[in-house]
Write an enzyme that holds these catalytic residues in place. Structure first.
Site, short mmCIF file in Angstrom:
data_model
loop_
_atom_site.label_atom_id
_atom_site.label_comp_id
_atom_site.label_asym_id
_atom_site.label_seq_id
_atom_site.Cartn_x
_atom_site.Cartn_y
_atom_site.Cartn_z
N TRP A 124 0.84 -1.19 0.00
CA TRP A 124 0.00 0.00 0.00
C TRP A 124 0.88 1.24 0.00
O TRP A 124 1.84 1.31 0.77
CB TRP A 124 -0.91 0.00 1.23
CG TRP A 124 -2.05 0.95 1.11
CD1 TRP A 124 -2.12 2.20 1.65
CD2 TRP A 124 -3.27 0.74 0.40
NE1 TRP A 124 -3.31 2.78 1.33
CE2 TRP A 124 -4.04 1.90 0.54
CE3 TRP A 124 -3.77 -0.31 -0.36
CZ2 TRP A 124 -5.29 2.05 -0.03
CZ3 TRP A 124 -5.01 -0.17 -0.92
CH2 TRP A 124 -5.76 1.00 -0.75
N PHE A 179 -1.02 -2.55 8.18
CA PHE A 179 -1.54 -3.28 9.34
C PHE A 179 -0.94 -4.68 9.43
O PHE A 179 -0.77 -5.21 10.53
CB PHE A 179 -3.08 -3.34 9.28
CG PHE A 179 -3.70 -3.63 10.61
CD1 PHE A 179 -3.80 -2.66 11.58
CD2 PHE A 179 -4.17 -4.90 10.89
CE1 PHE A 179 -4.38 -2.94 12.82
CE2 PHE A 179 -4.74 -5.19 12.11
CZ PHE A 179 -4.85 -4.20 13.08
N HIS A 181 -10.03 5.77 9.70
CA HIS A 181 -9.23 4.58 9.39
C HIS A 181 -7.74 4.82 9.65
O HIS A 181 -7.05 3.95 10.19
CB HIS A 181 -9.47 4.20 7.91
CG HIS A 181 -8.80 2.94 7.49
ND1 HIS A 181 -9.24 1.69 7.89
CD2 HIS A 181 -7.73 2.72 6.69
CE1 HIS A 181 -8.46 0.77 7.36
NE2 HIS A 181 -7.54 1.36 6.63
#
Length: 166
Positions: free
Chosen positions: A34, A69, A100
């Site tokens: 990401w 994460f 988030h």
């Protein structure tokens, strides 16, 4: 102290391990896909940081996970192998319109802190948590250096400081 005023590349080179100390020491770098335009550059910075300071490229292992994460899971699994003298985790979380950002940042920070408390090997937090892409770019070969490179130096410094403690 902000990174605008300080970075690890300014530390004295004599606080890094000797070539003798580094013999056979293996390091892992785990980075998130990401925001890959940032994280891939940070991972390359970590590679350069290690190799420019005496770690043989064949003693560096690189792992890619989908997002920031997942770094905690990957670092935990790698730590349990007992193969590594240090692990650098690299991610980039940029604030958006929802909370988030806060959940991801807090979860990863808590997870990496918990792994460090276990003490098997240092897990270096090279996760950018920025307000925008420009801030991330500044920390990836921009005016504020490369935080992956700094993560590698941090792992080396931790080995020098704590490498002989069982």
């Amino acid at each position: 102290m902000s990174t605008a005023n300080f970075d690890l590349t300014r530390f004295a080179q004599n606080s890094l391990p000797s070539e003798e100390t580094l013999q056979g020491k293996r390091f892992a770098v785990v980075y998130a896909e990401w925001n890959q335009e940032i994280t891939f550059g940070l991972a390359e910075g970590a590679r350069r940081g290690f190799t420019e300071h005496g770690v043989s490229e064949d003693l560096l292992d690189f792992y890619v996970v989908p997002g920031t994460f997942e770094l905690t899971f990957a670092a935990s699994r790698l730590m349990k192998t007992g193969k590594y003298s240090g692990i650098v985790v690299i991610g980039c979380v940029i604030r958006g319109e929802t909370p988030h950002f806060d959940y991801i940042c807090q979860g990863v920070a808590n997870g990496i802190s918990a792994l460090n408390a276990e003490g098997a090997c240092p897990v270096v937090f090279s996760v950018l948590t920025t307000e925008n892409m420009a801030q991330a770019e500044d920390r990836c070969w921009g005016k504020l250096g490369n935080k992956g490179y700094e993560g590698a130096l941090c792992a080396l410094k931790m080995l020098e400081t704590f490498g002989n403690i069982k």
